[in-house]
Design an enzyme around this catalytic site. Structure first.
Site, mmCIF file in Angstrom:
data_model
loop_
_atom_site.group_PDB
_atom_site.id
_atom_site.type_symbol
_atom_site.label_atom_id
_atom_site.label_comp_id
_atom_site.label_asym_id
_atom_site.label_seq_id
_atom_site.Cartn_x
_atom_site.Cartn_y
_atom_site.Cartn_z
ATOM 1 N N GLU A 170 0.801 -1.244 0.000
ATOM 2 C CA GLU A 170 0.000 0.000 0.000
ATOM 3 C C GLU A 170 0.829 1.288 0.000
ATOM 4 N N TYR A 172 3.355 2.007 2.040
ATOM 5 C CA TYR A 172 3.875 2.377 3.363
ATOM 6 C C TYR A 172 5.390 2.149 3.420
ATOM 7 N N ARG A 220 2.200 -8.795 4.197
ATOM 8 C CA ARG A 220 1.344 -8.217 3.149
ATOM 9 C C ARG A 220 2.262 -7.695 2.056
ATOM 10 N N HIS A 258 -1.720 3.773 -1.790
ATOM 11 C CA HIS A 258 -2.794 4.726 -1.479
ATOM 12 C C HIS A 258 -2.828 5.883 -2.464
ATOM 13 N N GLN A 345 -19.100 4.336 2.480
ATOM 14 C CA GLN A 345 -19.692 5.526 3.082
ATOM 15 C C GLN A 345 -19.562 5.603 4.603
ATOM 16 N N ARG A 570 -25.150 25.195 -9.419
ATOM 17 C CA ARG A 570 -25.091 26.636 -9.169
ATOM 18 C C ARG A 570 -23.823 27.025 -8.397
HETATM 19 P P1 FAD Z 1 -37.219 5.845 0.046
HETATM 20 O O1 FAD Z 1 -36.113 4.988 -0.391
HETATM 21 O O2 FAD Z 1 -37.594 6.964 -0.822
HETATM 22 O O3 FAD Z 1 -38.483 4.914 0.320
HETATM 23 C C1 FAD Z 1 -39.750 5.414 0.608
HETATM 24 C C2 FAD Z 1 -40.798 4.379 0.253
HETATM 25 O O4 FAD Z 1 -42.045 4.781 0.774
HETATM 26 C C3 FAD Z 1 -40.980 4.176 -1.229
HETATM 27 O O5 FAD Z 1 -40.796 2.806 -1.576
HETATM 28 C C4 FAD Z 1 -42.420 4.619 -1.487
HETATM 29 O O6 FAD Z 1 -43.060 3.838 -2.495
HETATM 30 C C5 FAD Z 1 -43.060 4.396 -0.137
HETATM 31 N N1 FAD Z 1 -44.252 5.228 0.110
HETATM 32 C C6 FAD Z 1 -44.371 6.570 0.051
HETATM 33 N N2 FAD Z 1 -45.620 6.949 0.402
HETATM 34 C C7 FAD Z 1 -46.305 5.823 0.691
HETATM 35 C C8 FAD Z 1 -47.628 5.547 1.137
HETATM 36 N N3 FAD Z 1 -48.510 6.512 1.370
HETATM 37 N N4 FAD Z 1 -47.997 4.269 1.328
HETATM 38 C C9 FAD Z 1 -47.124 3.242 1.112
HETATM 39 N N5 FAD Z 1 -45.862 3.462 0.699
HETATM 40 C C10 FAD Z 1 -45.458 4.730 0.506
HETATM 41 N N6 FAD Z 1 -27.769 6.636 -0.908
HETATM 42 C C11 FAD Z 1 -26.599 6.253 -0.462
HETATM 43 O O7 FAD Z 1 -26.397 6.241 0.752
HETATM 44 N N7 FAD Z 1 -25.612 5.847 -1.291
HETATM 45 C C12 FAD Z 1 -25.786 5.824 -2.619
HETATM 46 O O8 FAD Z 1 -24.866 5.474 -3.351
HETATM 47 C C13 FAD Z 1 -27.018 6.211 -3.138
HETATM 48 N N8 FAD Z 1 -27.236 6.199 -4.458
HETATM 49 C C14 FAD Z 1 -28.440 6.592 -4.929
HETATM 50 C C15 FAD Z 1 -28.639 6.595 -6.298
HETATM 51 C C16 FAD Z 1 -29.858 6.984 -6.803
HETATM 52 C C17 FAD Z 1 -30.067 6.979 -8.290
HETATM 53 C C18 FAD Z 1 -30.899 7.384 -5.938
HETATM 54 C C19 FAD Z 1 -32.239 7.797 -6.478
HETATM 55 C C20 FAD Z 1 -30.696 7.392 -4.580
HETATM 56 C C21 FAD Z 1 -29.465 7.015 -4.075
HETATM 57 N N9 FAD Z 1 -29.204 7.045 -2.714
HETATM 58 C C22 FAD Z 1 -27.998 6.626 -2.232
HETATM 59 C C23 FAD Z 1 -30.169 7.607 -1.766
HETATM 60 C C24 FAD Z 1 -30.917 6.542 -1.004
HETATM 61 O O9 FAD Z 1 -31.476 5.601 -1.886
HETATM 62 C C25 FAD Z 1 -31.972 7.211 -0.142
HETATM 63 O O10 FAD Z 1 -31.356 8.089 0.747
HETATM 64 C C26 FAD Z 1 -32.800 6.202 0.639
HETATM 65 O O11 FAD Z 1 -33.458 5.331 -0.248
HETATM 66 C C27 FAD Z 1 -33.837 6.896 1.504
HETATM 67 O O12 FAD Z 1 -34.554 5.919 2.176
HETATM 68 P P2 FAD Z 1 -36.041 6.124 2.713
HETATM 69 O O13 FAD Z 1 -36.420 4.805 3.237
HETATM 70 O O14 FAD Z 1 -36.069 7.286 3.613
HETATM 71 O O15 FAD Z 1 -36.901 6.516 1.451
HETATM 72 P P1 NAP Z 2 -28.063 16.699 -3.301
HETATM 73 O O1 NAP Z 2 -26.810 15.988 -3.058
HETATM 74 O O2 NAP Z 2 -28.576 17.604 -2.254
HETATM 75 O O3 NAP Z 2 -27.848 17.516 -4.647
HETATM 76 C C1 NAP Z 2 -28.813 18.323 -5.187
HETATM 77 C C2 NAP Z 2 -28.221 19.136 -6.354
HETATM 78 O O4 NAP Z 2 -29.183 20.007 -6.832
HETATM 79 C C3 NAP Z 2 -27.039 19.974 -5.982
HETATM 80 O O5 NAP Z 2 -26.123 19.968 -7.058
HETATM 81 C C4 NAP Z 2 -27.591 21.370 -5.808
HETATM 82 O O6 NAP Z 2 -26.491 22.172 -6.048
HETATM 83 C C5 NAP Z 2 -28.756 21.361 -6.791
HETATM 84 N N1 NAP Z 2 -29.923 22.133 -6.356
HETATM 85 C C6 NAP Z 2 -30.518 22.169 -5.137
HETATM 86 N N2 NAP Z 2 -31.588 22.987 -5.140
HETATM 87 C C7 NAP Z 2 -31.684 23.484 -6.397
HETATM 88 C C8 NAP Z 2 -32.573 24.378 -7.030
HETATM 89 N N3 NAP Z 2 -33.588 24.927 -6.364
HETATM 90 N N4 NAP Z 2 -32.366 24.657 -8.324
HETATM 91 C C9 NAP Z 2 -31.350 24.117 -9.009
HETATM 92 N N5 NAP Z 2 -30.471 23.263 -8.449
HETATM 93 C C10 NAP Z 2 -30.633 22.955 -7.169
HETATM 94 O O7 NAP Z 2 -29.230 15.706 -3.629
HETATM 95 P P2 NAP Z 2 -29.369 14.494 -4.636
HETATM 96 O O8 NAP Z 2 -28.349 14.525 -5.718
HETATM 97 O O9 NAP Z 2 -30.798 14.544 -5.021
HETATM 98 O O10 NAP Z 2 -29.097 13.243 -3.759
HETATM 99 C C11 NAP Z 2 -29.945 12.927 -2.651
HETATM 100 C C12 NAP Z 2 -29.178 12.212 -1.608
HETATM 101 O O11 NAP Z 2 -28.869 10.898 -2.071
HETATM 102 C C13 NAP Z 2 -27.879 12.915 -1.358
HETATM 103 O O12 NAP Z 2 -27.927 13.561 -0.103
HETATM 104 C C14 NAP Z 2 -26.846 11.854 -1.404
HETATM 105 O O13 NAP Z 2 -26.176 11.737 -0.171
HETATM 106 C C15 NAP Z 2 -27.575 10.571 -1.689
HETATM 107 N N6 NAP Z 2 -26.836 9.928 -2.766
HETATM 108 C C16 NAP Z 2 -25.608 9.497 -2.498
HETATM 109 C C17 NAP Z 2 -24.871 8.940 -3.498
HETATM 110 C C18 NAP Z 2 -23.483 8.439 -3.234
HETATM 111 O O14 NAP Z 2 -22.807 8.028 -4.145
HETATM 112 N N7 NAP Z 2 -23.024 8.427 -2.022
HETATM 113 C C19 NAP Z 2 -25.388 8.834 -4.769
HETATM 114 C C20 NAP Z 2 -26.656 9.293 -5.002
HETATM 115 C C21 NAP Z 2 -27.368 9.859 -3.984
HETATM 116 P P3 NAP Z 2 -26.503 23.729 -6.444
HETATM 117 O O15 NAP Z 2 -27.415 24.345 -5.444
HETATM 118 O O16 NAP Z 2 -25.079 24.185 -6.323
HETATM 119 O O17 NAP Z 2 -26.965 23.771 -7.840
HETATM 120 FE FE1 SF4 Z 3 -18.200 -0.081 4.227
HETATM 121 FE FE2 SF4 Z 3 -20.515 -1.173 4.942
HETATM 122 FE FE3 SF4 Z 3 -20.350 0.194 2.656
HETATM 123 FE FE4 SF4 Z 3 -19.191 -2.210 2.940
HETATM 124 S S1 SF4 Z 3 -21.385 -1.745 2.978
HETATM 125 S S2 SF4 Z 3 -18.262 -0.414 2.053
HETATM 126 S S3 SF4 Z 3 -18.505 -2.120 5.055
HETATM 127 S S4 SF4 Z 3 -20.069 1.009 4.717
#
Ligand code: FAD
Ligand code: NAP
Ligand code: SF4
Length: 676
Positions: A170, A172, A220, A258, A345, A570
């Site tokens: 790595e 080191y 290692r 690293h 994460q 933005r």
């Molecule tokens: P949600 O996942 O939004 O689930 C809410 C659920 O409630 C839905 O299934 C919906 O159908 C249901 N629901 C809503 N209203 C009702 C109702 N009235 N009755 C019954 N069911 C209902 N997070 C990460 O940490 N790492 C990542 O790499 C990552 N990548 C992402 C990539 C993408 C493309 C997206 C879209 C999200 C990603 N996220 C990631 C974000 C992550 O998926 C969300 O933060 C997480 O799913 C939030 O969980 P939640 O349970 O609060 O809500």
């Molecule tokens: P986000 O990370 O909060 O990003 C939202 C984006 O929209 C930012 O670029 C923001 O930047 C812009 N924005 C916010 N308000 C706006 C407005 N009124 N008009 C125009 N632009 C605006 O949210 P997200 O991308 O929707 O992701 C949601 C959550 O999912 C995140 O918090 C993230 O942690 C999680 N997630 C994580 C991963 C991962 O790889 N770890 C991947 C996907 C999602 P500006 O204001 O500068 O434009």
């Molecule tokens: Fe780390 Fe858990 Fe994500 Fe695996 S799933 S990379 S152990 S945070």
């Protein structure tokens, strides 16, 4: 169970080291968790490692402990010099031995990566990832450093560790001596290859002489440096063979320094991506060899062993995600393993931002003493609304504690937004989390009601004692002139494939979802995360091992994006700055290499038939695009909380949508269910 009946015969086969036998072929690889640095560290490490030993791991390696005062802050001493430390370490070894496990301590010298001003290295060459410039180690200092390793190994033996791992990869200290990139010395520790490998060989020989024959020494070995000026294949083999002669018991594989600009463990890296490297050395080394990196299921581990690539497999993060990994595999319940999705994460990102490690899919990791899931005193009827990560975590944890749980979702499957995440090229692992939750729901008998959009009146009329609202979010629609133009689409419809997206696209919003949407739209065929050879070609890794460090002179070949894509934000700062600390650079670099255009400091003016009109750094621009995809963040969806006459809890996105991620959603759900 006989070998033929075992579901994973090679993985579960004992490994005889001559003087001791490991129960199986699973090594829990070394991880610095941060438990090492907190006040009640030894009790917490004892609980952490004891739980993994009880889960059946064959051999555990602790996080790295510093061998030298040159790795530590001014005035601090390495452990082996501190009176009383042996007894504290016995807490750990006792906890592991009580569970019939075995444990080695990793001895680490961070060399020029040390975050301290008195750092040393073979030559005074600064690392690109450290602001401190190392001092060149004098001959006298080198002798002292070797003795530090030896004294530390003796300390470990007294603390009843089963052995030590000497960290030689790595990038080191030890690795820095081995390669010309960092070793420009002209004395007996530099120059010829024989001189450059004198340090690791002296350390191993002297440790072996001090601890005797019946003590495990793992080395290692950096088999693939992934940096210019790294070792050649022949050199690594020569060192590996000399280490066997010098007395190591096992050789573990190290992949990448690293400072290498190639991902080696992120979720984009294919499973078992580097076992072919271990395979090139195994037959030629006389001790058992361990393969590592992105091995996260018993099936993958079994394949590596069956192919003969290695004698053991190292899994580190998968044991954070599920301490019971081996037991579940052995008992025929591999589908119940909570699989590491390689997101980094809650583990590496935490460590690199000074926080205690844990795991996104298992918030109990490193919180074993504090987050206990005891049986509930009283069984309650619970309704969980929303089967996204937050609702799933609550439902299974509450059911495990003995509550009667009904889980509702409006969709036809569990998973919420994880069903979008898992469609992103390179995030296929996210499906495993949903497979795990489904297996838990089945096992625990949770009453799952899909296609059920729940209403307030239904809940008010029900017999539930408490309601958990995990209904997630709605995408934010920014207030821009022309936001209702037909070219506007939102990320949900794009990723679900509900809409046709044209050849030229602007994405508004460059958070995690904006980046993922760009990744999704830029791909035409299979993702390289599913194809090892394609991944190696993409990042410029020589699978013939004819290039120094595995990369020298090899061109990286990223496929051009399938579309013209503008990713806009933005804020004036660089795009992707707020993505994961250890993975953001990979997302950014990958998109840039594939030709995605990144625009910061955008002021959106309007959207019309011509495309997106905006100011970029105060200059007017028109992006002539077919579609504008909105990824502008999210707002909480919590309408059910209005008028609800039952005790209720808001979690996940329904609680706070800003900066919501699955780590927070799962942790909040688990912690709530722990006290219901
Ligand atoms: P949600 O996942 O939004 O689930 C809410 C659920 O409630 C839905 O299934 C919906 O159908 C249901 N629901 C809503 N209203 C009702 C109702 N009235 N009755 C019954 N069911 C209902 N997070 C990460 O940490 N790492 C990542 O790499 C990552 N990548 C992402 C990539 C993408 C493309 C997206 C879209 C999200 C990603 N996220 C990631 C974000 C992550 O998926 C969300 O933060 C997480 O799913 C939030 O969980 P939640 O349970 O609060 O809500
Ligand atoms: P986000 O990370 O909060 O990003 C939202 C984006 O929209 C930012 O670029 C923001 O930047 C812009 N924005 C916010 N308000 C706006 C407005 N009124 N008009 C125009 N632009 C605006 O949210 P997200 O991308 O929707 O992701 C949601 C959550 O999912 C995140 O918090 C993230 O942690 C999680 N997630 C994580 C991963 C991962 O790889 N770890 C991947 C996907 C999602 P500006 O204001 O500068 O434009
Ligand atoms: Fe780390 Fe858990 Fe994500 Fe695996 S799933 S990379 S152990 S945070």
């Amino acid at each position: 169970m006989s070998r033929t009946e075992s579901p994973f015969p090679r993985l579960l086969e004992p490994l005889d080291l001559g003087f001791t036998t490991l129960n199986n072929r699973v090594l829990m690889g070394s991880m610095h968790t941060g438990l090492e640095d907190i006040p009640d560290s030894h009790q917490r490490m004892a609980a952490f490692y004891g739980e993994r030993a009880s889960g059946g791991v064959g051999l555990i390696v602790t996080g790295g402990f510093m061998a030298s005062k040159h790795c530590l802050p001014e005035g601090a001493e390495p452990l082996y010099r501190i009176p009383g430390e042996i007894n504290k370490h016995k807490l750990i070894t006792d906890a592991v031995h009580r569970e019939a496990g075995k444990i080695c301590l990793q001895i680490l010298h961070t060399g020029r990566y040390s975050r301290t001003e008195n750092l040393i290295a073979p030559s005074p060459i600064k690392s690109p990832i450290n602001r401190f410039v190392p001092l060149e180690a004098s001959q006298e200092t080198i002798e002292e450093e070797i003795e530090s390793f030896v004294d530390f190994a003796e300390f470990c033996q007294k603390a009843e560790y089963d052995g030590v791992e000497i960290m030689g990869s790595e990038g080191y200290f030890i690795n820095e001596f081995i390669v010309q990139r960092t070793n420009r010395r002209t004395d007996q520790w530099g120059g010829s290859y024989e001189n450059r490998i004198r340090l690791p060989l002296e350390i191993v020989k002297r440790v072996r002489a001090r601890v005797g024959e019946k003590f495990i020494i793992i080395f290692r070995l950096s088999m693939l440096d992934l940096v210019e000026g790294g070792s050649s294949y022949e050199e690594v083999l020569q060192l590996g063979q000399a280490l066997c002669e010098a007395g190591v018991s096992i050789i573990n594989t190290g992949i990448g320094w690293h400072e290498a600009q190639i991902p080696t463990i992120a979720t984009k890296v294919p499973r078992a991506a580097f076992s072919w490297v271990t395979a090139r050395f195994r037959e030629l080394l006389s001790v058992p060899v361990i393969s590592s990196n992105r091995i996260n299921t018993p099936e993958v581990a079994e394949e590596i062993l069956a192919r003969g690539d290695a004698d053991m497999v190292s899994m580190a993060r998968p044991l954070l995600a599920d301490s019971d990994f081996v037991n579940k595999a052995a008992s025929g319940h591999a589908d119940r393993i909570n699989t590491c999705i390689a997101c980094n994460q809650a583990c590496l990102d935490h460590i690199f931002s000074g926080q205690l490690s844990s795991c996104l899919v298992n918030p109990r990791a490193c919180h074993e003493l504090e987050l206990q899931l005891d049986k509930a005193a009283q069984c309650k009827q619970l309704a969980v609304i929303g089967a996204g990560p937050a609702g799933l975590a609550t439902a299974v944890t509450a059911a495990e504690r003995g509550h009667s749980v009904s889980l509702f979702d409006a969709a036809d499957k569990i998973g919420g937004q994880f069903n979008l995440a898992r469609r992103i090229p390179g995030k296929e692992e996210f499906s495993e989390t949903l497979r795990y939750y489904q297996a838990q729901l089945d096992k625990l008998g949770v009453n799952v009601q899909l296609n059920s959009r729940v209403t307030v009146s239904q809940l008010n009329d029900s017999n539930f004692d408490e309601v958990i609202l995990a209904t997630g979010i709605v995408p934010r629609l920014p207030d821009i002139e022309g936001i209702d133009h037909p070219c506007i689409v939102n990320y949900v419809d794009v990723i679900k494939g509900n809409v046709e997206v044209g050849e030229r696209v602007a994405i508004i919003g460059a958070g995690g979802i904006g980046f993922d949407t760009a990744e999704y739209l830029s791909h035409a065929g299979e993702s390289t995360s599913q194809n090892i050879a394609a991944f190696m070609e993409e990042w410029g890794i020589d699978m013939n091992l004819q290039s120094r460090g595995g990369i020298e002179g090899v061109e990286a070949r990223f496929a051009a994006s399938a579309r013209t894509i503008y990713l806009c934000q933005r804020k004036a700062e660089g795009l992707g700055k707020r993505l994961g600390k250890t993975t953001g650079w990979i997302h950014r670099l990958g998109l840039v290499k594939r030709g995605i255009k990144m625009l910061a400091a955008c002021d959106y003016q309007r959207i019309d038939d011509d495309g997106l009109h905006l100011m970029v750094d105060n200059d007017p621009r028109l992006l002539e695009v077919d579609n504008v995809v909105i990824c502008a963040g999210q707002l909480p969806l919590r309408e059910l909380s209005e008028g609800l006459q039952k005790p209720f809890h808001l979690i996940g996105g329904a609680d706070v949508a800003t900066e919501l991620d699955a780590k927070r959603a799962i942790e909040q759900g688990t912690r709530l269910a722990a006290v219901l």
